[in-house]
Design a protein around this motif. Structure first.
Motif, PDB file in Angstrom:
ATOM      1  N   UNK A 156      79.253  34.077 -30.316  1.00  0.00           N
ATOM      2  CA  UNK A 156      79.190  33.456 -28.988  1.00  0.00           C
ATOM      3  C   UNK A 156      78.678  34.416 -27.925  1.00  0.00           C
TER       4      UNK A 156
ATOM      5  N   UNK B  42      74.950  33.915 -27.857  1.00  0.00           N
ATOM      6  CA  UNK B  42      74.450  32.587 -27.501  1.00  0.00           C
ATOM      7  C   UNK B  42      74.937  32.247 -26.099  1.00  0.00           C
TER       8      UNK B  42
ATOM      9  N   UNK C 220      76.069  29.955 -22.989  1.00  0.00           N
ATOM     10  CA  UNK C 220      76.820  28.699 -22.984  1.00  0.00           C
ATOM     11  C   UNK C 220      77.121  28.319 -21.538  1.00  0.00           C
TER      12      UNK C 220
ATOM     13  N   UNK D 211      78.420  25.021 -18.999  1.00  0.00           N
ATOM     14  CA  UNK D 211      79.113  23.739 -19.124  1.00  0.00           C
ATOM     15  C   UNK D 211      79.180  23.012 -17.797  1.00  0.00           C
TER      16      UNK D 211
ATOM     17  N   UNK E 279      87.346  27.022 -21.459  1.00  0.00           N
ATOM     18  CA  UNK E 279      86.193  26.742 -22.320  1.00  0.00           C
ATOM     19  C   UNK E 279      85.126  27.820 -22.118  1.00  0.00           C
TER      20      UNK E 279
ATOM     21  N   UNK F 165      86.151  31.097 -23.812  1.00  0.00           N
ATOM     22  CA  UNK F 165      85.889  31.080 -25.261  1.00  0.00           C
ATOM     23  C   UNK F 165      84.390  31.140 -25.524  1.00  0.00           C
ATOM     24  N   UNK F 166      83.656  30.328 -24.767  1.00  0.00           N
ATOM     25  CA  UNK F 166      82.214  30.215 -24.996  1.00  0.00           C
ATOM     26  C   UNK F 166      81.465  31.513 -24.730  1.00  0.00           C
ATOM     27  N   UNK F 167      82.030  32.367 -23.864  1.00  0.00           N
ATOM     28  CA  UNK F 167      81.319  33.615 -23.586  1.00  0.00           C
ATOM     29  C   UNK F 167      81.679  34.702 -24.594  1.00  0.00           C
ATOM     30  N   UNK F 168      82.499  34.370 -25.585  1.00  0.00           N
ATOM     31  CA  UNK F 168      82.732  35.310 -26.671  1.00  0.00           C
ATOM     32  C   UNK F 168      83.893  36.257 -26.438  1.00  0.00           C
TER      33      UNK F 168
END
Lengths: 312, 250
Positions: free
Chosen positions: A74, A77, A79, A81, B148, B151-154
């Motif tokens: 992650x 990538x 992300x 939202x 979210x 989590x999404x940023x690792x």
């Protein structure tokens, strides 16, 4: 390149994504559309493993996305939202620096990257770096959210309804900015939306999801010309078809030789907007100009209506 | 427009408290009318300042222990691996709250002896619940989009906890600690029934010798401490909440 290979996700016997396979070309914008509950967000979240698939595999540039721990994947990538999800207790600069900090970049490199991204998103680094997210407008928050997603220079950017919370005027600007930045950085973007106008405006290719299945995956013009199912037809809207076709390409693509009177249209304007301009001004032709003001030629009502007709 | 009035009152209360603790004899005339002839109006079996500091020390030690245990427990039961221990943990801290401190003292004295230790146990058990419940609330009501994005940023689980969850939950956790401290400040006085050095000593001495002045000064010092500490915590919570962008205005 992102290869999605026979991906299925079930929750307690309920199939949310059903055997989806598709290949996303590098440096393109792919938009996944569908109604709510169609599985489009779940599919997106399986690419960066926020959701683990029940079966199937996803490969990024040939490498299985399970080859490394999820958090490392992650970090590579981007992300973004809906509702941006900025960390409210951190400044704009700290928010953008999230992934570079996790990756252990040195401070000078982080600072340079933050300043570069803020400038790219038309936010003055001196003014905005030290601000907190709640001090920004909705449009500014959204831009910082995308800047944060791009901070570690990812090859792939996943976006889950990133513009859903914006008002129409800011949304149009955000979409235009995203396209410009995609062209500049060459990032592969996968974007989920339920807004068909947005899909046709942004996408190189559109994937239509319905009840967990991928019902059609192709270029926007192909979807208009040959909708695979009744559902795709409905989603596009029968009466919208000619305008959908025109909204894919720009006025620059429709230029014909010749001169015309009137205020020149920008080369980057969509053909749909160009047609609207022709109809509104009551003219049969208008000149088209490049960004530097040179006249490239003209667009005509006749030419545009030919392009709006059902492709043979 | 009159926002400064509470601050003036707080400063006055603090000055009054310090003056009373440093040289209580100055206030002798004020309390004299409350006692019978010849009885002392100011506590004379020990230094009020020393008792106050010991009282605060007892509360501080018990609360620190309660914070460590309650926050750790709340963190554990909000992780995916600890979720099944939530009902059990809740029952345990609830028992701690419902068991009367006096009973805890009575049970603890035979084991730990007289003095500070049984009081610490009673305060520790009594202070767990507000901290545990508030930490739980703070950690389970975080904005979903922020979680979210984390989590999404690792971020790893640990990084999410320390960089996002705890900082954002901090104002709510502090509110729990504040409640616990105020309850402990009052409850600590009963520790003196088992010979703990707290301000309860002054009150108990007053009750035994029918000296209202003693009871009053012991109670007022505890009350003033509670008000000042409560306000101090509230101020920190407001600063943290504003910094966390949770409320734009304090």
């Amino acid at each position: 390149m992102i290869e999605i290979d026979g991906i299925t996700k079930r929750y307690d016997g309920n199939t949310v994504v059903n055997n989806v396979s598709m290949t996303i070309e590098p440096r393109t914008v792919t938009v996944i559309v569908g109604t709510s509950g169609s599985g489009k967000t779940t599919l997106l979240r399986m690419i960066n493993r926020l959701v683990e698939p029940t079966s199937g595999a996803i490969r990024l540039d040939g490498e299985d996305n399970r080859a490394m721990p999820g958090f490392e994947l992650r970090r590579r990538i981007g992300y973004a939202i809906q509702g941006h999800g900025l960390f409210p207790h951190r400044t704009v600069a700290q928010n953008i620096a999230t992934v570079p900090t996790l990756l252990g970049w040195d401070q000078a490199r982080i600072d340079a990257k933050v300043a570069e991204l803020l400038t790219l998103f038309q936010l003055d680094p001196i003014v905005f770096s030290a601000r907190c997210p709640h001090e920004l407008s909705g449009g500014q928050q959204q831009r910082v959210g995308v800047a944060r997603a791009l901070a570690a220079e990812p090859n792939v950017l996943l976006m889950d309804e990133p513009f859903g919370a914006l008002d129409p005027i800011i949304r149009a600007k955000a979409q235009a900015d995203l396209l410009a930045i995609q062209r500049l950085l060459g990032t592969t973007i996968v974007l989920v939306t339920h807004d068909m106008d947005e899909a046709f405006h942004l996408a190189h290719k559109i994937a239509v999801m319905d009840k967990g299945a991928l019902v059609q995956y192709g270029k926007p013009a192909e979807l208009v010309k040959d909708p695979a199912t009744e559902f795709v037809q409905t989603l596009i809207g029968a009466s919208e078809r000619p305008f959908r076709l025109l909204s894919i390409k720009t006025a620059g693509d429709a230029v014909e030789p010749g001169a015309a009177d009137g205020k020149p249209l920008a080369e980057t304007m969509s053909q749909r907007d160009a047609l609207s301009e022709l109809l509104w001004t009551g003219r049969s032709a208008l000149p088209v100009a490049a960004a530097d003001g040179t006249i490239l030629g003209r667009v005509t009502l006749e030419g545009l209506s030919r392009r709006a007709a059902k492709p043979q | 427009m009159r926002a400064w009035i509470p601050n003036i009152l707080r400063a006055a209360l603090l000055a009054f408290l310090i003056a009373f603790l440093v040289s209580p004899d100055l206030f002798d005339p004020l309390l004299k009318p409350l006692v019978q002839d010849n009885a002392p109006a100011i506590y004379n079996q020990g230094s009020l300042l020393t008792l106050t500091l010991l009282h605060l020390r007892t509360v501080a030690i018990a609360t620190t222990g309660a914070v460590l245990v309650a926050v750790t427990l709340a963190i554990l039961v909000t992780r995916s691996f600890g979720a099944e221990f939530l009902p059990l943990s809740r029952s345990l801290v609830n028992v701690g709250q419902t068991f009367p401190p006096v009973a805890v003292l009575a049970l603890a004295v035979p084991i730990l002896g007289f003095g500070e230790k049984p009081t610490l146990v009673a305060l520790f058990l009594y202070g767990l619940l507000p901290i545990f419940e508030n930490t739980l609330t703070g950690l389970t009501t975080l904005p979903p989009a922020v979680m979210e994005a984390a989590r999404g940023s690792g971020m790893t689980d640990r990084q999410r906890l320390f960089k996002v969850e705890l900082p954002l939950a901090m104002p709510v956790i502090l509110a729990g600690i504040r409640l616990s401290v105020v309850i402990s400040l009052a409850t600590a006085t009963i520790g003196s029934t088992v010979a703990a050095k707290t301000l309860g000593e002054v009150i108990i001495a007053g009750l035994q010798s029918n000296n209202i002045a003693f009871v009053l000064q012991g109670g007022l010092i505890v009350g003033a401490l509670a008000v000042l500490i409560y306000d101090g915590f509230s101020a920190i919570e407001r600063v943290l909440a504003r910094r966390a962008g949770l409320s734009a205005r304090g």
